[in-house]
Design a protein around this motif. Structure first.
Motif, short mmCIF file in Angstrom:
data_model
loop_
_atom_site.label_atom_id
_atom_site.label_comp_id
_atom_site.label_asym_id
_atom_site.label_seq_id
_atom_site.Cartn_x
_atom_site.Cartn_y
_atom_site.Cartn_z
N PRO A 270 -18.93 15.85 0.44
CA PRO A 270 -17.76 16.73 0.51
C PRO A 270 -16.93 16.52 1.77
N SER A 271 -17.47 15.83 2.78
CA SER A 271 -16.72 15.62 4.01
C SER A 271 -16.96 14.22 4.55
N TRP A 272 -15.89 13.60 5.05
CA TRP A 272 -15.99 12.25 5.62
C TRP A 272 -14.98 12.13 6.74
N VAL A 273 -15.39 11.52 7.87
CA VAL A 273 -14.49 11.31 9.01
C VAL A 273 -14.20 9.82 9.13
N SER A 274 -12.92 9.48 9.17
CA SER A 274 -12.50 8.09 9.31
C SER A 274 -12.90 7.54 10.68
N PRO A 275 -13.64 6.42 10.71
CA PRO A 275 -14.02 5.83 12.00
C PRO A 275 -12.81 5.43 12.84
N ARG A 276 -11.75 4.93 12.20
CA ARG A 276 -10.56 4.45 12.91
C ARG A 276 -9.61 5.59 13.27
N LEU A 277 -9.35 6.47 12.34
CA LEU A 277 -8.31 7.48 12.52
C LEU A 277 -8.84 8.79 13.10
N GLY A 278 -10.11 9.06 12.90
CA GLY A 278 -10.68 10.32 13.37
C GLY A 278 -10.31 11.50 12.51
N ILE A 279 -9.60 11.27 11.41
CA ILE A 279 -9.22 12.37 10.52
C ILE A 279 -10.36 12.65 9.54
N GLU B 256 -9.92 -2.63 7.29
CA GLU B 256 -11.18 -2.03 7.74
C GLU B 256 -11.58 -0.80 6.91
N GLU B 257 -10.57 -0.02 6.50
CA GLU B 257 -10.84 1.19 5.72
C GLU B 257 -9.83 1.28 4.57
N TYR B 258 -10.34 1.54 3.39
CA TYR B 258 -9.50 1.65 2.20
C TYR B 258 -9.83 2.96 1.50
N TYR B 259 -8.80 3.78 1.29
CA TYR B 259 -8.96 5.08 0.65
C TYR B 259 -8.17 5.10 -0.66
N ILE C 295 -1.89 -9.47 13.11
CA ILE C 295 -2.72 -8.26 12.96
C ILE C 295 -2.52 -7.67 11.57
N ALA C 296 -3.59 -7.58 10.81
CA ALA C 296 -3.53 -6.96 9.49
C ALA C 296 -3.60 -5.45 9.64
N PRO C 297 -2.94 -4.70 8.76
CA PRO C 297 -3.14 -3.24 8.77
C PRO C 297 -4.64 -2.94 8.64
N GLN C 298 -5.12 -2.07 9.50
CA GLN C 298 -6.56 -1.78 9.50
C GLN C 298 -6.94 -0.72 8.48
N VAL C 299 -5.99 0.18 8.15
CA VAL C 299 -6.29 1.26 7.22
C VAL C 299 -5.21 1.34 6.15
N VAL C 300 -5.62 1.45 4.89
CA VAL C 300 -4.66 1.58 3.79
C VAL C 300 -5.07 2.73 2.88
N PHE C 301 -4.07 3.33 2.26
CA PHE C 301 -4.27 4.42 1.31
C PHE C 301 -3.57 4.08 0.01
N GLU C 302 -4.23 4.39 -1.09
CA GLU C 302 -3.61 4.29 -2.41
C GLU C 302 -3.83 5.62 -3.13
N PRO D 137 0.84 -1.21 0.00
CA PRO D 137 0.00 0.00 0.00
C PRO D 137 0.87 1.25 0.00
N ASP D 138 0.35 2.32 -0.59
CA ASP D 138 1.10 3.57 -0.56
C ASP D 138 1.32 4.02 0.88
N THR D 139 0.31 3.86 1.71
CA THR D 139 0.44 4.09 3.15
C THR D 139 -0.45 3.10 3.87
N MET D 140 0.02 2.58 5.01
CA MET D 140 -0.81 1.68 5.80
C MET D 140 -0.62 1.97 7.28
N VAL D 141 -1.66 1.68 8.05
CA VAL D 141 -1.64 1.90 9.49
C VAL D 141 -2.06 0.61 10.18
#
Length: 230
Positions: free
Chosen positions: A155-164, A126-129, A95-102, A71-75
């Protein structure tokens, strides 16, 4: 075959730390990857059990060095910070990364991205962006009842895991920390630092000027026979 024999066989398997592919295809994509990874690093800098990585190969299955993705970024929550050549899930308490970004690049194909989505679906993300820079299009999948489900992006979304918070305007995407501060590039962060240092310097100068004036006034009062401290 015994468990010991299985372990012996697996010890002969090499899990490469690189897939030979570039981290990014262009400067815009690279900047976004670094900004997201750096922003998450900063967000979780004080939590020793949140691991953030960029372009790191993730091997989910023990003994299989072909099944992997970077992944480009994973948490990964619940995993300690520290160096890794790759993320071998069986060495990470499974434990699998719960959040990934591409960050989509011109070199990514529909087939490639479909395979990545399937991978993240199967291996418990859990979350894929997925952000398309050129189209300014953000696609989000959130795990609901065991499945990655497409989120209807507003136009707006809050990540359940990250809170961002993710916000899309007519030109680009902006990501905000839970405290409202935006994710920023290194250049933007350096400018913020310079501005803060200038403000601090100005404040110190004003304080020194005020102190000097107070001393001059006190000296004048003493010359007139008045005790300024009385």
């Amino acid at each position: 075959m015994t468990a010991a024999a299985n372990l012996s066989v697996d010890q002969d398997i090499i899990y490469p730390d690189s897939d030979g592919q570039p981290m990014s295809d262009n400067t815009k994509q690279f900047e976004w990857i670094v900004t997201i990874k750096g922003g998450l690093d900063a967000l979780y800098k004080d939590d020793p059990n949140v691991f953030v990585a960029g372009d790191l190969l993730w091997y989910p299955v023990y003994g299989n060095n072909k099944l992997r993705v970077a992944p480009d970024t994973m948490v990964a929550f619940g995993r300690p910070k520290g160096y890794r050549g790759s993320y071998k899930q069986w060495l990470e308490d499974n434990i699998a990364p719960q959040v990934v970004f591409e960050i989509l690049s011109p070199g990514n194909t529909l087939k490639e991205m479909a395979k990545k989505l399937e991978f993240y679906e199967v291996y418990s993300v859990e979350e894929y962006y997925l952000y398309d820079l050129d189209k300014n299009d953000l696609r989000i999948w959130n795990r609901v009842e065991g499945r990655l489900t497409v989120v209807e992006v507003t136009p707006s979304w809050v990540s359940p895991r990250l809170g961002i918070r993710f916000e899309l305007n007519s030109e680009t995407m902006q990501i905000y920390r839970p405290d409202g501060r935006p994710f920023a590039t290194y250049v933007e962060l350096d400018r913020q630092r310079e501005t803060a240092e200038q403000h601090a310097s100005d404040a110190q100068q004003r304080a020194e000027t005020a102190e000097k004036r107070a001393e001059e006034l006190a000296a004048k009062l003493r010359a007139l026979g008045i005790d300024p401290d009385a």
